[in-house]
Each structure stands twice: as structure tokens, then as C-alpha cells.
Design a protein around this motif. Structure first.
Motif, short mmCIF file in Angstrom:
data_model
loop_
_atom_site.label_atom_id
_atom_site.label_comp_id
_atom_site.label_asym_id
_atom_site.label_seq_id
_atom_site.Cartn_x
_atom_site.Cartn_y
_atom_site.Cartn_z
N VAL A 143 3.70 8.08 -11.59
CA VAL A 143 3.14 7.62 -12.79
C VAL A 143 1.78 8.22 -13.31
O VAL A 143 1.17 7.79 -14.37
N GLY A 144 0.90 8.90 -12.22
CA GLY A 144 -0.17 9.16 -12.80
C GLY A 144 -0.36 10.74 -13.36
O GLY A 144 -1.41 11.15 -13.74
N THR A 145 0.78 11.44 -13.33
CA THR A 145 0.85 12.96 -13.87
C THR A 145 2.13 12.89 -14.95
O THR A 145 2.99 12.09 -14.90
N SER A 146 1.84 13.82 -16.16
CA SER A 146 2.88 13.97 -16.97
C SER A 146 3.98 14.42 -16.18
O SER A 146 5.43 13.89 -16.68
N TYR A 197 10.22 10.52 -13.03
CA TYR A 197 10.48 9.06 -12.97
C TYR A 197 11.55 8.51 -13.85
O TYR A 197 12.40 7.97 -13.22
N TRP A 198 11.57 9.01 -14.93
CA TRP A 198 12.78 8.67 -16.00
C TRP A 198 14.00 9.33 -15.70
O TRP A 198 14.95 8.75 -15.92
N LYS A 199 14.07 10.23 -15.29
CA LYS A 199 15.24 11.17 -14.99
C LYS A 199 15.78 10.50 -13.79
O LYS A 199 17.14 10.46 -13.68
N ILE A 200 15.06 10.04 -12.70
CA ILE A 200 15.65 9.54 -11.62
C ILE A 200 16.23 8.40 -12.04
O ILE A 200 17.44 7.89 -11.52
N TRP A 201 15.51 7.31 -12.90
CA TRP A 201 15.90 6.11 -13.40
C TRP A 201 17.52 6.54 -14.12
O TRP A 201 18.53 5.86 -13.75
N LEU A 202 17.58 7.45 -15.02
CA LEU A 202 18.75 7.80 -15.60
C LEU A 202 19.79 8.52 -14.91
O LEU A 202 20.87 7.82 -14.79
N PHE A 203 19.48 9.46 -14.16
CA PHE A 203 20.59 10.32 -13.78
C PHE A 203 21.06 9.57 -12.37
O PHE A 203 22.08 9.58 -12.02
N GLY A 204 19.93 8.96 -11.59
CA GLY A 204 20.10 8.11 -10.49
C GLY A 204 21.22 6.90 -10.77
O GLY A 204 22.24 6.81 -10.03
N SER A 205 20.93 6.24 -11.80
CA SER A 205 21.58 5.00 -12.02
C SER A 205 23.17 5.43 -12.46
O SER A 205 24.11 4.91 -12.13
N LEU A 206 23.38 6.72 -13.25
CA LEU A 206 24.62 7.13 -13.83
C LEU A 206 25.32 7.67 -12.44
O LEU A 206 26.87 7.40 -12.33
N ALA A 254 0.81 -1.18 0.00
CA ALA A 254 0.06 -0.04 0.10
C ALA A 254 0.92 1.11 0.05
O ALA A 254 0.57 2.24 -0.67
N PHE A 255 2.03 1.27 0.83
CA PHE A 255 2.69 2.44 0.57
C PHE A 255 3.50 2.43 -0.46
O PHE A 255 3.53 3.50 -1.04
N THR A 256 3.97 1.60 -1.26
CA THR A 256 4.74 1.62 -2.53
C THR A 256 3.48 2.24 -3.47
O THR A 256 4.25 2.99 -4.34
N CYS A 257 2.51 1.59 -3.65
CA CYS A 257 1.57 2.14 -4.46
C CYS A 257 1.15 3.94 -4.12
O CYS A 257 0.95 4.43 -5.20
N ALA A 258 1.17 4.12 -2.94
CA ALA A 258 0.76 5.42 -2.54
C ALA A 258 1.99 6.47 -3.21
O ALA A 258 1.87 7.49 -3.58
N VAL A 259 3.24 5.83 -3.11
CA VAL A 259 4.27 6.85 -3.42
C VAL A 259 4.37 6.54 -4.92
O VAL A 259 4.87 7.76 -5.53
#
Length: 373
Positions: free
Chosen positions: A345-348, A354-363, A335-340
Motif C-alpha cells: 500500500v506504500g508504493t505505486s 495489490y489490486w491485481k491479486i484481488w482481481l486475478f486471485g479471486s477469478l 505487527a506481521f500483517t502491517c509489515a507485509v
């Protein structure tokens, strides 16, 4: 109809995988954000929240691998040791990536899920997002024997020193075989048996000869901090248990995470033996023989588990206790994960972030691990 059934079965894996992998960015932000904020706070506050975040994510994992699949966990041996949380070194035979999840299953029953740390292969530190988090949570990355140099050893000792000197509650998980046992990988098994024979050790058939370097460093580095070694033996039901009484057992490979999430393994058998740390030999040679003897005993247990004798087949040593995890232990984490995840994922704007976190966080994480580990 068969294709429809196959497609639906694949979704049993895809949906959990999307949630678990998809939630990595917000948990990465929680970990890294808290690390920055807690720099000016007492160490115990940092550790308490860090372990809480880790434990919450692992409860999410537990929801899918145990609550969602309905898997039965059968415990043998020193089961009562889990009633009293304690810092330990957790060692087990290694067959599949599922062994990591089984460690979660045991830790949550022992009240130590948030305190798990892992001895990991060096290459895993470059996993996007996860590699950095594992390292920051106390995980230790080690190179293979031929590349294990003084620099790697010094970092290993430093990590263990932090855990010991700051008295940080810890389940240090290590797989002494160093790689996964697969009954179809005959070349690897023969190489392991040849090594044992050459060194005057018992030859095993259902486990690989354990490697001593990281184990001995772990045991000696955590003396006075951890109270025991949990010697754990795992057997998966779909690797040979489920045969009719007249069939000859052929051991099959252990299930990977996708197969497990598709409910192809209804039971996991886990034998736990608690060994007080003060009884473990201190010098490396004696420790190696002690460790190999433990794996001989695992081999004997697994030989019985896969025996053609129906009296021995399908269970480990001693009386088994069937256990199921309550939904209340895992559902709040989902439930906590879905809330976070919802605003990401629900807004533009959230999706862009989200994708910036994936990209820059990974780098950033990979760069950090390259420079400082």
C-alpha cells in the motif's frame, strides 16, 4: 455532537474491517505460494507451514475481536479440556457470523487455532480469495439437504479421509442447525418446531432443530482420528443478560461482526461439554436423536439464561470462569500483517500489484472451486 459520536463509533468497526479484509491478498499469496513450493516437500512440512499461516491470520482476527474490543469470555463446563490439545469435532448453536470468531476464541485457548477446519455452506466457496483458502485448508463445502447428492457426499468423504489417514491435527467446526437462529424470524422458528413435532422430537424455543446428515458423516468419517465432540453453547450478553432485576427479558438477536467491533457485546458466555467420540451412536437415526437431545439441553440452558428469574438469568450451567486473552498472543500477528501490507500500500507498484491479486486471485480461486469442488 451526536452525529460525531455516531461517526466515531462507526470507525471502531471500519478500521478493523479494512485491516482484516485488506490483508486478504498477501495472505492469499502466502497460502498459494507455499502450496506451490511445498509440492516437492514432505507432507508434514506443507501442513505445518499451512497451519502456521492460517493461525497467524486468525490471531489477527482475534486481536480485533478480543484484544481491541476488550471482550470478556466467560467459560463454563469442561474448561480443563482446553489444557490438553486434541483433535475434536466442535459443534455449537448458531446465531450470528460471530460464532465463527467464538470458535477461534476457544481454539486459541486450546492450543489448536492453526488446526481449525470448517463445514461450510456450498455457496461460500465462491467468496473472493477466502473461499479457495478455506477449501485448501481442509474446509468441507456441503449443499443443502435437497441438493446434497452422491457427488457432494463423495467429496465430503474424501476430505475427511485425508484428515484421518494423514493424521492431520484438526478442530472440525460444524453448526448443526444449518442456519442462524434469530428470535425475530418467527417463520423459521415455527418451521423448525413443526419438524421436531412431526418427528417425535422435543420442541425447542432458543435453538433450531439440528440437521443430522453432515454431522453424522463428520462423526463417522473422523472416528479413530478425533477423540471427542466438543458440544458448545454460546450466549451473547447483549441479547438479554443486561436487564435490571425487575425487567422482563426479551431475547434480542445476537450481534453481527460490525456491532461486536463497536463493543456492543461486553461478554460472551460459552459452555463446553466434552463427549468422548466412542460414546456417539453410529447409525444415523440414533445419532439424530442423540444430537437433538444435546440441543434440548442447550435450549434448557438458554431458557435459564433468558429467564425472568434473576437467580438464573445471565449465566450458563455451572460456575463461570472469566478469561481474557493476553496481548502477547495477538499483537505479533498484527505487527506481521502491517509489515507485509506496508510495501503493497506504500508504493505505486505495490498498489497496482495489490489490486491485481484481488482481481486475478479471486477469478482463479472461484474458477478452481467451480471446477474441482
Amino acid at each position: 455532537m451526536l452525529s460525531v459520536i455516531t461517526h466515531l463509533n462507526s470507525l471502531k468497526f471500519m478500521a478493523p474491517a479494512v485491516v482484516m479484509m485488506g490483508s486478504a491478498p498477501p495472505y492469499f499469496v502466502l497460502f498459494s505460494g507455499w502450496r506451490i513450493v511445498s509440492c516437492v516437500l514432505p507432507e508434514r512440512w506443507h501442513r505445518a507451514v499451512d497451519d502456521c499461516i492460517w493461525g497467524t491470520y486468525q490471531r489477527l482476527v482475534e486481536f480485533f475481536f478480543e484484544s481491541y474490543t476488550g471482550t470478556e469470555v466467560v467459560l463454563y463446563g469442561d474448561v480443563n479440556t482446553l489444557d490438553q490439545p486434541e483433535s475434536v469435532i466442535y459443534m455449537c448453536n448458531h446465531q450470528t457470523t460471530m460464532d465463527w470468531v467464538v470458535a477461534n476464541m476457544i481454539a486459541i485457548r486450546g492450543g489448536m487455532l492453526g488446526h481449525m477446519r470448517f463445514i461450510l455452506k456450498d455457496g461460500l466457496k465462491y467468496m473472493p480469495l477466502y473461499g479457495w483458502v478455506f477449501g485448501q485448508h481442509g474446509g468441507v463445502y456441503v449443499k443443502r439437504a435437497k441438493k446434497f447428492d452422491e457427488k457432494n457426499a463423495a467429496r465430503f468423504h474424501k476430505k475427511l479421509d485425508v484428515l484421518r489417514k494423514k493424521d492431520i491435527p484438526t478442530w472440525m467446526v460444524i453448526f448443526p442447525e444449518g442456519t442462524r437462529y434469530n428470535p425475530y424470524n418467527l417463520e423459521l422458528i415455527k418451521a423448525s418446531q413443526a419438524f421436531a413435532f412431526k418427528n417425535g422430537l422435543a420442541v425447542t424455543n432458543h435453538v433450531l432443530s439440528p440437521k443430522i446428515k453432515a454431522v453424522n458423516m463428520c462423526v463417522q468419517g473422523l472416528r479413530g482420528h478425533t477423540s471427542a465432540v466438543y458440544d458448545v453453547t454460546i450466549a451473547y450478553s447483549n441479547t438479554g443478560e443486561e436487564c435490571s432485576w425487575m425487567e422482563t427479558v426479551e431475547r434480542r438477536p445476537a450481534p453481527g461482526m460490525p456491532e461486536f467491533l463497536q463493543s456492543r457485546c461486553p461478554r460472551i458466555h460459552v459452555h463446553i461439554r466434552r463427549i468422548p467420540l466412542e460414546t456417539v451412536p453410529e447409525d444415523e437415526e440414533s445419532c439424530h436423536r442423540w444430537l437433538h437431545e444435546l440441543f434440548e439441553e442447550k435450549d434448557n440452558m438458554l431458557s435459564d439464561f433468558y429467564s425472568d428469574d434473576p437467580e438464573k438469568r445471565g449465566h450458563l450451567e455451572g460456575k463461570g470462569h472469566s478469561t481474557h486473552l493476553s496481548l502477547a498472543s495477538t499483537l505479533p500477528a498484527l505487527a506481521f500483517t502491517c509489515a507485509v501490507m506496508a510495501p503493497l500500500v506504500g508504493t505505486s507498484y505495490g498498489r497496482q500489484l495489490y489490486w491485481k491479486i484481488w482481481l486475478f486471485g479471486s477469478l482463479a480461486g472461484i474458477t478452481w472451486m467451480k471446477l474441482f469442488t
